[in-house]
Design a protein around this motif. Structure first.
Motif, PDB file in Angstrom:
ATOM      1  N   LEU A 210       0.824  -1.211   0.000  1.00 10.66           N
ATOM      2  CA  LEU A 210       0.000   0.000   0.000  1.00 10.66           C
ATOM      3  C   LEU A 210       0.856   1.258   0.000  1.00 10.66           C
ATOM      4  CD1 LEU A 210      -2.838  -1.007   2.505  1.00 10.66           C
ATOM      5  CD2 LEU A 210      -2.899  -1.020   0.010  1.00 10.66           C
ATOM      6  N   ALA A 211       2.066   1.160   0.542  1.00  9.19           N
ATOM      7  CA  ALA A 211       2.996   2.296   0.550  1.00  9.19           C
ATOM      8  C   ALA A 211       4.111   2.085  -0.458  1.00  9.19           C
ATOM      9  CB  ALA A 211       3.569   2.496   1.946  1.00  9.19           C
ATOM     10  N   VAL A 212       3.789   1.425  -1.580  1.00  7.47           N
ATOM     11  CA  VAL A 212       4.831   1.062  -2.538  1.00  7.47           C
ATOM     12  C   VAL A 212       5.458   2.288  -3.193  1.00  7.47           C
ATOM     13  CG1 VAL A 212       3.201   0.829  -4.454  1.00  7.47           C
ATOM     14  CG2 VAL A 212       5.322  -0.482  -4.462  1.00  7.47           C
ATOM     15  N   GLU A 213       4.724   3.398  -3.280  1.00  5.11           N
ATOM     16  CA  GLU A 213       5.319   4.603  -3.889  1.00  5.11           C
ATOM     17  C   GLU A 213       6.507   5.119  -3.094  1.00  5.11           C
ATOM     18  OE1 GLU A 213       1.355   4.146  -5.611  1.00  5.11           O
ATOM     19  OE2 GLU A 213       2.124   4.108  -3.570  1.00  5.11           O
ATOM     20  N   LEU A 214       6.566   4.786  -1.817  1.00  3.69           N
ATOM     21  CA  LEU A 214       7.706   5.189  -0.995  1.00  3.69           C
ATOM     22  C   LEU A 214       8.848   4.185  -1.063  1.00  3.69           C
ATOM     23  CD1 LEU A 214       5.789   6.384   2.207  1.00  3.69           C
ATOM     24  CD2 LEU A 214       6.496   7.734   0.221  1.00  3.69           C
ATOM     25  N   ILE A 215       8.601   3.027  -1.666  1.00  3.89           N
ATOM     26  CA  ILE A 215       9.613   1.977  -1.750  1.00  3.89           C
ATOM     27  C   ILE A 215      10.171   1.857  -3.163  1.00  3.89           C
ATOM     28  CG2 ILE A 215      10.044  -0.487  -1.411  1.00  3.89           C
ATOM     29  CD1 ILE A 215       7.754  -0.481   0.598  1.00  3.89           C
ATOM     30  N   SER A 216       9.301   1.914  -4.149  1.00  2.00           N
ATOM     31  CA  SER A 216       9.712   1.757  -5.543  1.00  2.00           C
ATOM     32  C   SER A 216       9.048   2.853  -6.363  1.00  2.00           C
ATOM     33  CB  SER A 216       9.316   0.367  -6.062  1.00  2.00           C
ATOM     34  OG  SER A 216       9.725   0.198  -7.397  1.00  2.00           O
TER      35      SER A 216
ATOM     36  N   ARG B  92       0.175  -5.663  -5.365  1.00  2.00           N
ATOM     37  CA  ARG B  92      -0.846  -4.796  -4.774  1.00  2.00           C
ATOM     38  C   ARG B  92      -2.146  -4.850  -5.570  1.00  2.00           C
ATOM     39  NH1 ARG B  92       0.012   1.638  -4.028  1.00  2.00           N
ATOM     40  NH2 ARG B  92       0.044   1.572  -6.302  1.00  2.00           N
ATOM     41  N   VAL B  93      -2.043  -4.822  -6.891  1.00  4.10           N
ATOM     42  CA  VAL B  93      -3.258  -4.901  -7.707  1.00  4.10           C
ATOM     43  C   VAL B  93      -3.990  -6.217  -7.466  1.00  4.10           C
ATOM     44  CG1 VAL B  93      -4.103  -5.029 -10.079  1.00  4.10           C
ATOM     45  CG2 VAL B  93      -2.389  -3.326  -9.483  1.00  4.10           C
ATOM     46  N   SER B  94      -3.249  -7.320  -7.398  1.00  3.59           N
ATOM     47  CA  SER B  94      -3.875  -8.628  -7.201  1.00  3.59           C
ATOM     48  C   SER B  94      -4.546  -8.729  -5.836  1.00  3.59           C
ATOM     49  CB  SER B  94      -2.825  -9.732  -7.349  1.00  3.59           C
ATOM     50  OG  SER B  94      -2.258  -9.721  -8.640  1.00  3.59           O
ATOM     51  N   VAL B  95      -3.873  -8.245  -4.786  1.00  2.00           N
ATOM     52  CA  VAL B  95      -4.426  -8.356  -3.435  1.00  2.00           C
ATOM     53  C   VAL B  95      -5.653  -7.463  -3.279  1.00  2.00           C
ATOM     54  CG1 VAL B  95      -3.970  -7.871  -1.017  1.00  2.00           C
ATOM     55  CG2 VAL B  95      -2.278  -9.084  -2.369  1.00  2.00           C
ATOM     56  N   LEU B  96      -5.581  -6.228  -3.758  1.00  2.00           N
ATOM     57  CA  LEU B  96      -6.730  -5.329  -3.641  1.00  2.00           C
ATOM     58  C   LEU B  96      -7.912  -5.840  -4.458  1.00  2.00           C
ATOM     59  CD1 LEU B  96      -5.039  -1.792  -3.730  1.00  2.00           C
ATOM     60  CD2 LEU B  96      -5.812  -3.122  -1.755  1.00  2.00           C
TER      61      LEU B  96
END
Length: 365
Positions: A58-64, A164-168
């Motif tokens: 959910l916070a992937v923009e801060l990681i990648s 993230r897309v798959s889980v959401l």
């Protein structure tokens, strides 16, 4: 006698009516189920690990991300991860959005007095590394830890965003299926008779519909989108759960507390919602992880066939298709397969632990 001390090891009898005579309150069924779940170490730690992975995604923009988190340039601070800045802001020649992978921009941001804080993986979901040293798909390297796909996108970023897309999507599909399945099963099981018979005949006819053909037809007529895919899969995903809820309602409606509520004139809606439904949720909760894993597999399969999410959306199924088309690029298939297997294993372990924890035949220890 007064003033004598008790012998070593002797126990003192508490006075009659003291707090020592009051029995400890017995734990609630939910607390007992939680204790049984925690004793299932594999399922419990699978829940912890899966929750951590979901929160990180959910916070992937801060990681990648291909945009720095914070930039200091010529005494001014900028937050590119939240705001778009033209290239001229950092000494470029164009008014277009800044490409922070450009060597010129990198050199500008590393001059004395200037600095930038980049994410751990400096690539986004749609970032194409035009400055790669090897042709695409490129093998894992210092620039791209897991390599690139056949379009030049960083594979690690694709996997994180695709997860993230798959889980959401799985969460949304499971939620809609649970709501529809519980509602349909509750109506069938509580009212029974002709209502149950009509619903059962409708489910038999509706379940015989060719779901895959309908997906192909609607994908050809309408533009592909996650919303359309969610609606189409939700039309068929509720039937399996409704059978279990129907069976629970058929059993619980004959119990004494339900008959007593009817005799007291309690409204039907309140009987279903307050009395029967809480005692019929065991199969619903037990099957949640398995339904999520089925939703992840469904989305991956449709994306593999080209019937899933719109083009350009990070997808595990698309990466598997790329691995099939590029057999020599082993890193694409291997990493995607690893993420998919790990996700399904965690969900399966959680489902097995939930099933054992909610089994009333298992005694507490």
């Amino acid at each position: 006698m007064p003033g004598e001390r008790p012998a070593p090891g002797a126990t003192l009898a508490a006075p009659h009516g003291s707090a020592a005579d009051v029995p400890a309150p017995s734990p609630t069924p939910a607390r007992r189920a939680w204790r049984r779940f925690r004793r299932q170490r594999l399922g419990f730690w699978s829940l912890i690990l899966f929750s951590v992975l979901v929160l990180l995604s959910l916070a992937v923009e801060l990681i990648s991300n291909d945009k720095p988190l914070l930039v200091r340039y010529q005494g001014q601070f900028y937050v590119p991860v939240l705001t778009s800045y033209p290239e001229k802001t950092f000494g470029g020649d164009f008014d277009t959005e800044t490409d922070y992978l450009d060597p010129f921009i990198r050199a500008q941001l590393t001059q004395p007095g200037n600095w930038a804080i980049y994410p751990l993986n400096p690539y986004g979901a749609k970032t194409i590394n035009y400055f790669a040293e090897a042709p695409n798909p490129s093998a894992p390297s210092r620039q791209n830890w897991l390599g690139t796909d056949d379009r030049g996108r960083d594979l690690l970023a694709q996997l994180i965003y695709g997860f993230r897309v798959s889980v959401l999507f799985a969460l949304a599909l499971t939620t809609v299926g649970v709501v529809l399945g519980v509602a349909a099963g509750a109506v069938q099981g509580y009212f029974g008779g002709k209502t149950d018979l009509a619903f059962q005949r409708f489910i038999e006819i509706w379940g015989a519909m060719p779901e895959l053909y309908l997906l192909i037809i609607f994908s050809a007529i309408l533009s592909p989108s996650i919303g359309l895919l969610l609606v189409l899969l939700s039309l068929f995903g509720w039937m399996g759960l409704s059978d279990y809820v129907r069976a629970e309602f058929l059993r619980n409606r004959q119990l004494d507390y339900v008959k007593g509520a009817r005799a007291m004139g309690v409204p039907t809606r309140r009987i279903i919602w307050r009395h029967i439904l809480p005692n019929s949720m065991t199969p619903v909760v037990t099957f949640l992880p398995f339904r999520m894993s089925a939703a992840v597999l469904a989305l991956t399969s449709l994306d593999f066939l080209g019937l899933g999410v719109p083009p350009g959306t990070p997808s595990l199924g698309e990466l598997l298709s790329q691995g099939k088309n590029n057999i020599d690029a082993w890193w694409i298939s291997l990493s995607t397969f690893g993420v998919l297997v790990l996700t399904l294993l965690l969900l399966t372990f959680m489902g097995d632990a939930l099933r054992d924890a909610l089994d009333p035949r298992r005694a507490d220890t």
